[in-house]
Scaffold this motif. Structure first.
Motif, mmCIF file in Angstrom:
data_model
loop_
_atom_site.group_PDB
_atom_site.id
_atom_site.type_symbol
_atom_site.label_atom_id
_atom_site.label_comp_id
_atom_site.label_asym_id
_atom_site.label_seq_id
_atom_site.Cartn_x
_atom_site.Cartn_y
_atom_site.Cartn_z
ATOM 1 N N TRP A 277 6.048 4.258 -6.716
ATOM 2 C CA TRP A 277 5.679 3.280 -5.699
ATOM 3 C C TRP A 277 5.251 1.959 -6.328
ATOM 4 O O TRP A 277 5.532 0.882 -5.785
ATOM 5 N N LYS B 24 -0.749 13.610 -3.244
ATOM 6 C CA LYS B 24 -0.149 13.468 -1.909
ATOM 7 C C LYS B 24 1.314 13.049 -2.021
ATOM 8 O O LYS B 24 2.143 13.447 -1.211
ATOM 9 N N PHE C 18 -5.781 12.022 -5.929
ATOM 10 C CA PHE C 18 -5.380 12.384 -4.556
ATOM 11 C C PHE C 18 -4.069 11.696 -4.176
ATOM 12 O O PHE C 18 -3.171 12.310 -3.590
ATOM 13 N N PRO D 32 -9.732 9.441 -6.247
ATOM 14 C CA PRO D 32 -8.748 8.896 -5.303
ATOM 15 C C PRO D 32 -7.357 8.738 -5.927
ATOM 16 O O PRO D 32 -6.352 8.953 -5.268
ATOM 17 N N TYR E 89 -9.156 5.124 -0.841
ATOM 18 C CA TYR E 89 -8.594 4.782 -2.149
ATOM 19 C C TYR E 89 -8.995 3.355 -2.545
ATOM 20 O O TYR E 89 -9.497 3.114 -3.641
ATOM 21 N N HIS E 90 -8.795 2.442 -1.623
ATOM 22 C CA HIS E 90 -9.089 1.028 -1.880
ATOM 23 C C HIS E 90 -10.577 0.835 -2.165
ATOM 24 O O HIS E 90 -10.954 0.121 -3.093
ATOM 25 N N TYR F 234 0.112 -4.226 -5.918
ATOM 26 C CA TYR F 234 -1.157 -3.600 -5.543
ATOM 27 C C TYR F 234 -2.012 -3.311 -6.780
ATOM 28 O O TYR F 234 -3.203 -3.639 -6.811
ATOM 29 N N LEU G 61 0.162 7.664 2.313
ATOM 30 C CA LEU G 61 -1.232 7.864 2.746
ATOM 31 C C LEU G 61 -1.417 7.543 4.225
ATOM 32 O O LEU G 61 -0.633 6.806 4.813
ATOM 33 N N THR G 62 -2.481 8.087 4.787
ATOM 34 C CA THR G 62 -2.885 7.673 6.135
ATOM 35 C C THR G 62 -3.804 6.451 5.991
ATOM 36 O O THR G 62 -4.222 6.108 4.876
ATOM 37 N N VAL H 204 0.839 -1.205 0.000
ATOM 38 C CA VAL H 204 0.000 0.000 0.000
ATOM 39 C C VAL H 204 0.878 1.261 0.000
ATOM 40 O O VAL H 204 2.068 1.186 0.287
ATOM 41 N N TYR H 205 0.260 2.400 -0.323
ATOM 42 C CA TYR H 205 1.031 3.626 -0.496
ATOM 43 C C TYR H 205 1.496 4.197 0.837
ATOM 44 O O TYR H 205 0.668 4.588 1.667
ATOM 45 N N GLU I 207 -7.085 7.456 4.391
ATOM 46 C CA GLU I 207 -6.935 7.745 2.955
ATOM 47 C C GLU I 207 -6.760 6.460 2.158
ATOM 48 O O GLU I 207 -7.327 6.303 1.067
ATOM 49 N N GLN I 208 -5.995 5.514 2.715
ATOM 50 C CA GLN I 208 -5.802 4.237 2.025
ATOM 51 C C GLN I 208 -7.136 3.498 1.922
ATOM 52 O O GLN I 208 -7.438 2.889 0.898
#
Lengths: 303, 234
Positions: free
Chosen positions: B85, B11, B7, B4, A100-101, B93, A92-93, A88-89, A96-97
């Motif tokens: 990433w 970010k 975003f 998203p 997004y997901h 992912y 992000l928090t 995962v990124y 936020e993840q």
């Protein structure tokens, strides 16, 4: 019986040193299938093959009755996947993840995701880059579960986690399965962890599936037996001899490790003039090691 | 899905993008420093003569390579950051998401392209301010909007080219770079060798130059970089 995952004669060569060889595997719908194997045995490669992340050189793969890779987007909408390494990124928090997901999964259950955040003790405002391995492991499991998948594919999900986090994560999986009847495919080299939760087991070694059987057969069907006056060669026994060793003690005696043992098979030895002295249960780890030993072509103990 | 994705990209790049935004805003202001002074007769602004106008254009010409350079750097930065990433996580992912790969790439590309508008807006703002801050000699005009649009087009072009090159595996990217280098090398070497072997007619063959010309001149795709980057022109 319907299969959630079905691989038929799948081969894939990574390089000279590693390949999946004619791999055929069947995961019954609704089962919790433990995929065991030592490090480097091909567990992750197998998962990547049926998740459509690599293209096999030959063979056929079906997931939830659909073809891989042809139906991949439709399949992935119903599969929760926890990979071996966090993917995962990190910028992000947690919240936020999750957002997004969620945008990719039509069955995403936001309410339940929120509940899981609380239950697993995650901080929604915490940045993923600053999270511990345990917290990241919980987040990955949360992402997979809140998709409401029909199939959970977990690649070493508890590797490196402390016992408390490991229990939290596995409990969340078992609760979900109890509620929905989803199929779980879980790979691990931690034999005891799978023993508690799985009802089917597949064992991989060196790119091959060594065996695939219900957990009860795996737990109860592999025995160590001690014999007096054993024959030079077993004469068409009703079980599989995984290994045989000369035993210490007086007279010609051997210790065999056998698979597929059932108690009425004692009669076989009476028929061939051998005294069966002892039948000992093996724990899952011992069974696993014996299976691996017997499957290796260079095993000198192989019958 | 797009929002998203936008975003996430924003970010990831927001802090690293600041120097590009500052450069895009500041470059037009830097360019006009010292312009608009008196000419030999002492006249300034609109009253200054054609010699002064020529001087302004000559002075401005010094700065023109900085605009496409900044656009290319911004585009490359955005393209590489888009896949950064994904490459680190070996695309696991992305490949586990229930969208076709082309759609995922398109969403990602669209996100980066939207962010590319920001440096162009910064340059536009800087160019408008720069244009307002100088009184140009008669016959000269400022073109802040045209410059900003060219800047945006150049960023998008660099972004698209490097986004495509970086989208594949490292091996694929190496193949593309190797093929380009091999072309440049052999394109220069082969005519020289043939000429040395007595095939004089090959002395005039310049394959690399011809391909470069085709790409960088109208209607080549990279013409946007080599064309006129004039904030101030006749």
């Amino acid at each position: 019986m319907n299969s959630a995952i079905e691989l038929s004669h799948v081969s894939w060569r990574a390089d000279r040193s590693f390949a999946l060889k004619e791999l055929s595997l069947r995961v019954p719908m609704g089962s919790i299938y433990g995929f065991l194997g030592p490090n480097g045995s091909g567990k992750t490669t197998t998962i990547r093959a049926f998740m459509g992340m690599l293209r096999p050189d030959s063979g056929e793969i079906r997931l939830l009755g659909m073809s891989v890779p042809g139906d991949m987007p439709r399949i992935l909408a119903r599969v929760g996947y926890v990979p071996e390494r966090p993917h995962v990124y990190p910028a992000l928090t947690v919240a936020e993840q999750l957002r997004y997901h969620a945008s990719f999964f039509p069955m995403w259950d936001g309410g339940w995701a929120g509940e899981l955040v609380d239950r697993l003790g995650l901080d929604p405002t915490r940045k993923i880059a600053r999270m511990s391995k345990g917290e990241t492991g919980k987040l990955l499991m949360l992402l997979a579960l809140a998709q409401r998948p029909d199939l959970l594919v977990l690649d070493e999900p508890t590797d490196g986690l402390d016992p408390v986090v490991r229990r939290d994560v596995l409990t969340a999986v078992l609760d979900y399965v109890g509620e929905t009847g989803a199929t779980v495919f879980i790979s691990s080299h931690l034999v005891h962890e799978l023993e508690r939760i799985c009802d089917w087991v597949g064992v991989m070694d060196r790119g091959r599936l060594v065996t695939e059987l219900p957990m009860t057969h795996f737990k109860n069907g592999i025995k160590r037996i001690r014999l007096s006056g054993p024959p030079q060669l077993p004469l068409d026994p009703p079980f599989t001899v995984l290994s045989r060793k000369h035993a210490n003690g007086s007279g010609p005696s051997e210790t065999w490790v056998v698979q597929g043992w059932r108690d009425p098979m004692r009669q076989y030895f009476e028929g061939v003039g051998v005294t069966l002295r002892d039948v000992v249960d093996l724990d899952l780890e011992e069974s696993f090691v014996e299976l691996l030993r017997s499957s290796r072509p260079d095993s000198s103990e192989r019958s | 899905m797009y929002q998203p994705m936008l975003f996430v990209h924003w970010k990831q790049v927001r802090f690293a993008l600041i120097p590009f935004l500052l450069a895009a805003f500041g470059l037009p202001l830097l360019v006009v420093q010292g312009l608009g002074g008196p000419d030999m007769s002492g006249a300034t602004g609109a009253a200054a003569g054609p010699v002064m106008a020529y001087r302004v254009i000559a002075s401005y010409a010094f700065w023109t390579p900085f605009f496409p350079g900044l656009a290319a750097a911004t585009g490359i930065f955005l393209a590489l950051s888009a896949w950064n990433w994904d490459h680190q996580a070996k695309h696991v992912y992305a490949l586990s998401l229930p969208v076709p790969r082309w759609q995922y790439a398109l969403l990602k590309m669209g996100a980066g392209a939207a962010i590319a508008i920001l440096p162009a807006v910064a340059l536009w703002g800087g160019a408008l301010l720069a244009s307002a801050s100088v009184t140009l000699p008669s016959g000269l005009h400022a073109y802040p909007t045209a410059l900003a649009l060219r800047f945006l087009a150049a960023i998008l072009l660099a972004y698209a080219a490097f986004f495509a090159a970086a989208a594949g595996t490292v091996r694929t990217t190496l193949w593309i770079v190797s093929a380009a280098l091999a072309f440049v090398l052999f394109g220069n070497l082969v005519p020289q060798i043939l000429t040395a072997l007595g095939f004089e007619s090959f002395a005039r063959v310049d394959l690399v130059g011809a391909v470069g010309e085709a790409l960088a001149r109208m209607p080549g795709p990279f013409e946007v970089f080599t064309g006129k980057w004039m904030l101030i022109d006749v």
